[in-house]
Scaffold this active site. Structure first.
Site, short mmCIF file in Angstrom:
data_model
loop_
_atom_site.label_atom_id
_atom_site.label_comp_id
_atom_site.label_asym_id
_atom_site.label_seq_id
_atom_site.Cartn_x
_atom_site.Cartn_y
_atom_site.Cartn_z
N PRO A 1 -10.31 -16.26 -22.47
CA PRO A 1 -11.65 -15.86 -22.12
C PRO A 1 -11.78 -14.43 -21.64
O PRO A 1 -11.39 -14.11 -20.53
CB PRO A 1 -12.03 -16.81 -20.98
CG PRO A 1 -10.84 -17.68 -20.75
CD PRO A 1 -9.70 -17.01 -21.39
N GLU A 2 -12.33 -13.61 -22.48
CA GLU A 2 -12.97 -12.39 -21.99
C GLU A 2 -14.46 -12.66 -22.12
O GLU A 2 -14.87 -13.77 -22.45
CB GLU A 2 -12.52 -11.18 -22.83
CG GLU A 2 -11.08 -10.77 -22.51
CD GLU A 2 -10.80 -9.31 -22.84
OE1 GLU A 2 -11.74 -8.50 -22.76
OE2 GLU A 2 -9.66 -8.99 -23.17
#
Length: 268
Positions: free
Chosen positions: A2-3
């Site tokens: 997750p960015e």
DNA sequence: ACACTAACCTGCAAGC
DNA sequence: TGCTTGCAGGTTAGTG
């Protein structure tokens, strides 16, 4: 996983199943995350309605009748919609059962994420810089924030008080697109170049969101679909490979313990 | 105010 | 094959 684009993709994937539902129950199998899951969170949220899902930086906020739940996916977290009968996998830590007979399942092998309830604003959100895709964030902003900063530009744009949501992948890509070396001192970059960099940060994040995020290792979004941005990466993960612009071999260095790939010819 | 490190965890791949 | 080492998408608490 997750960015920011992966968090946004996750949010959009789960929102239709979660918004305006009532929380029937919450099961916490492993409360030891980045911070301990809020004590008695089950009792607090049971019976409450989920009014809206929003995102701030890489946090997902579930707005309830009373207070809100702040969720972070850390470095390995994911959220997906499951049927209530679905088997628990290893590292499935939390499940929220909804009155549409579906459930939101939180999976996080490294447990760097969080699930926190608060009646008021969450402390984690209080010192954050602007959203990168908002009008508040631009080259002026980067330029003025950088004047006293001797640190390298890459860790600078990854600093949450400067701008939120720019992680290692997209920092690497935005600098490549901008022709700026990642180890150049932040205070020595011109206003003109920061205008370009701000535009490219927005562009690379927007493109990644459009393509459903970047799939690294086993990332799939809440629909079980992979992200397609990986094929668009120009620099990240390509050390030793030819630059897509000039064919020079891409180099790697470490800045703040993070791998940074760049083209020694195109990025100055 | 700023810069840098260590820390929270597990899984995987590379190297020996 | 099996063990050890280092590295991975993030953030912050602590130190100087």
């Amino acid at each position: 996983m997750p960015e920011l684009p992966e968090v946004e993709t996750t949010l959009r994937g789960i929102a239709p199943f979660v918004e305006h539902q009532k929380i029937v129950d919450l099961t916490v199998r492993q409360p030891r995350l980045r911070w301990p899951v809020t004590e008695n969170i089950q009792d607090i949220v049971r019976g409450q309605n989920i009014r809206q899902l929003t995102r701030r930086a890489k946090y997902i906020l579930l707005g309830l009748d009373k207070g809100s739940i702040l969720i972070h996916l850390g470095m390995s977290g994911s959220l997906r919609i499951v049927e209530p009968s679905e088997d628990w996998r290893k590292h499935d830590h939390i499940e929220m059962q909804l009155n549409n007979n579906q459930a939101l399942r939180y999976h996080d092998p490294r447990r760097f994420g969080c699930w926190l309830w608060s009646h008021t604003e969450h402390a984690q959100l209080s010192h954050l810089g602007p959203e990168p895709l908002s009008n508040e964030f631009d080259g002026d902003r980067l330029y003025s924030a950088s004047r006293s900063r001797k640190m390298a530009v890459k860790p600078f744009i990854m600093t949450n008080s400067v701008v939120v949501g720019v992680g290692n992948i997209y920092a690497t890509e935005a600098l490549f697109r901008s022709g700026i070396r990642p180890d150049r001192a932040a205070c020595k970059i011109s206003k003109k170049r920061y205008d370009v960099l701000a535009k490219n940060i927005k562009g690379v994040l927007a493109a990644a969101i459009h393509q459903g995020g970047t799939t690294l290792r086993d990332f799939v979004n809440s629909d079980g679909q992979p992200g397609y941005f990986q094929q668009s990466l120009d620099a990240y993960g390509r050390a030793g490979k030819p630059c897509k612009l000039c064919k020079t071999s891409l180099k790697e260095l470490r800045l703040g313990q993070r791998s940074s790939v760049f083209c020694p010819k195109c990025q100055t």
